[in-house]
Design a protein around this motif. Sequence first.
Motif, PDB file in Angstrom:
ATOM      1  N   GLU A  82      33.785  39.706  36.878  1.00 18.25           N
ATOM      2  CA  GLU A  82      34.176  41.093  36.774  1.00 18.25           C
ATOM      3  C   GLU A  82      34.153  42.035  37.420  1.00 18.25           C
ATOM      4  O   GLU A  82      35.229  42.616  37.581  1.00 18.25           O
ATOM      5  CB  GLU A  82      34.189  41.041  34.916  1.00 18.25           C
ATOM      6  N   VAL A  85      36.540  42.344  40.094  1.00 18.65           N
ATOM      7  CA  VAL A  85      37.742  42.264  40.078  1.00 18.65           C
ATOM      8  C   VAL A  85      38.350  44.169  39.252  1.00 18.65           C
ATOM      9  O   VAL A  85      38.915  44.321  40.437  1.00 18.65           O
ATOM     10  CB  VAL A  85      38.214  42.194  38.476  1.00 18.65           C
ATOM     11  N   GLN A  86      36.966  44.459  39.121  1.00 17.82           N
ATOM     12  CA  GLN A  86      37.076  46.098  38.912  1.00 17.82           C
ATOM     13  C   GLN A  86      37.158  46.900  40.421  1.00 17.82           C
ATOM     14  O   GLN A  86      38.093  47.663  40.393  1.00 17.82           O
ATOM     15  CB  GLN A  86      35.679  46.844  38.521  1.00 17.82           C
ATOM     16  N   GLY A  89      40.246  46.453  42.115  1.00 20.72           N
ATOM     17  CA  GLY A  89      41.157  47.199  41.419  1.00 20.72           C
ATOM     18  C   GLY A  89      41.530  48.359  41.381  1.00 20.72           C
ATOM     19  O   GLY A  89      42.076  48.764  42.336  1.00 20.72           O
ATOM     20  N   GLU A 138      47.144  43.650  46.590  1.00 20.80           N
ATOM     21  CA  GLU A 138      47.492  42.848  44.739  1.00 20.80           C
ATOM     22  C   GLU A 138      47.061  41.521  44.619  1.00 20.80           C
ATOM     23  O   GLU A 138      46.191  41.379  43.461  1.00 20.80           O
ATOM     24  CB  GLU A 138      48.753  43.288  44.989  1.00 20.80           C
ATOM     25  N   GLU A 141      43.164  41.262  44.150  1.00 21.06           N
ATOM     26  CA  GLU A 141      42.923  41.512  43.255  1.00 21.06           C
ATOM     27  C   GLU A 141      43.185  40.596  41.905  1.00 21.06           C
ATOM     28  O   GLU A 141      42.194  39.974  41.180  1.00 21.06           O
ATOM     29  CB  GLU A 141      43.728  42.936  42.659  1.00 21.06           C
ATOM     30  N   ASN A 142      44.168  39.552  41.837  1.00 18.92           N
ATOM     31  CA  ASN A 142      45.471  38.528  41.068  1.00 18.92           C
ATOM     32  C   ASN A 142      44.211  37.908  40.833  1.00 18.92           C
ATOM     33  O   ASN A 142      43.973  36.932  40.390  1.00 18.92           O
ATOM     34  CB  ASN A 142      46.840  38.563  40.980  1.00 18.92           C
ATOM     35  N   ARG A 143      43.944  36.583  42.603  1.00 17.95           N
ATOM     36  CA  ARG A 143      43.182  36.107  42.861  1.00 17.95           C
ATOM     37  C   ARG A 143      41.857  36.414  41.972  1.00 17.95           C
ATOM     38  O   ARG A 143      41.553  34.944  41.238  1.00 17.95           O
ATOM     39  CB  ARG A 143      42.832  35.754  44.486  1.00 17.95           C
ATOM     40  N   ARG A 145      41.348  38.311  39.141  1.00 20.57           N
ATOM     41  CA  ARG A 145      41.707  37.921  37.935  1.00 20.57           C
ATOM     42  C   ARG A 145      41.575  36.714  37.627  1.00 20.57           C
ATOM     43  O   ARG A 145      40.897  36.054  36.391  1.00 20.57           O
ATOM     44  CB  ARG A 145      42.541  38.912  37.272  1.00 20.57           C
ATOM     45  N   ALA A 148      38.013  35.145  37.632  1.00 23.43           N
ATOM     46  CA  ALA A 148      37.427  35.325  36.589  1.00 23.43           C
ATOM     47  C   ALA A 148      37.799  35.257  34.968  1.00 23.43           C
ATOM     48  O   ALA A 148      36.470  35.017  34.432  1.00 23.43           O
ATOM     49  CB  ALA A 148      37.759  37.152  35.726  1.00 23.43           C
ATOM     50  N   GLU A 149      39.337  35.526  34.522  1.00 23.59           N
ATOM     51  CA  GLU A 149      39.670  34.409  33.250  1.00 23.59           C
ATOM     52  C   GLU A 149      39.148  32.847  33.475  1.00 23.59           C
ATOM     53  O   GLU A 149      38.077  31.915  32.437  1.00 23.59           O
ATOM     54  CB  GLU A 149      41.150  33.840  33.557  1.00 23.59           C
ATOM     55  N   ARG A 152      35.322  32.926  32.832  1.00 22.59           N
ATOM     56  CA  ARG A 152      34.996  32.925  31.238  1.00 22.59           C
ATOM     57  C   ARG A 152      35.482  31.576  30.451  1.00 22.59           C
ATOM     58  O   ARG A 152      34.386  31.600  29.490  1.00 22.59           O
ATOM     59  CB  ARG A 152      36.283  33.833  30.336  1.00 22.59           C
TER      60      ARG A 152
END
Length: 194
Positions: A82, A85-86, A89, A138, A141-143, A145, A148-149, A152
Amino acid sequence: FSSTGVDWTYAPLRVSSASLADFIAVLRGSSLSGVSVTMPHKDPVARLLADANYQGAKLAYEAYRRALADKAKAESSVARLEATVQRLGLATERARLQLENARQQLALFRLTPPYDPNQLVFLQEQLVRAQSQLSGAEEQENRARGKAEEGRRLAEPAQARAEQARQDYVKALADYERPLAQLRALALSAGTAL
């Protein structure tokens, strides 16, 4: 007792198994300092002691500690993902600002003729670079994300195992304490220590 200077008396009391509960109730209100348990009540008291499963509670505690360590490791991994990701971003936002800046510079340049062809080419190349950097940012960042998902999702079983281990440990403690509490109640009702 008299040789030790204690003013106590030791007297047998016959208690039937059927009246054991009533006897314990009477003991609670008495001034007795202790009781000796003899047959036929030794077996029920021994069973109470045997039911106090220390080893089971200890194993449940160790399983809970391991599950907590696994959960902490999984949550730490998710936190790192995460944070990535931040960070990405913020990089994407900087790339957007750079692209907007390049667009504004090119628009401003076109408003002030005469055009220097070299400057026009430079600004157009800068715009293409900014667009490419934004696309790359972008995409990263999408990779991130997605990772991270996925992290989780992968952490959920560790969290569930930790919760189940906590419940098992609480139950093991209750199972361990129940017979001990009964024995303490018996001792307290008699006005003595175990």
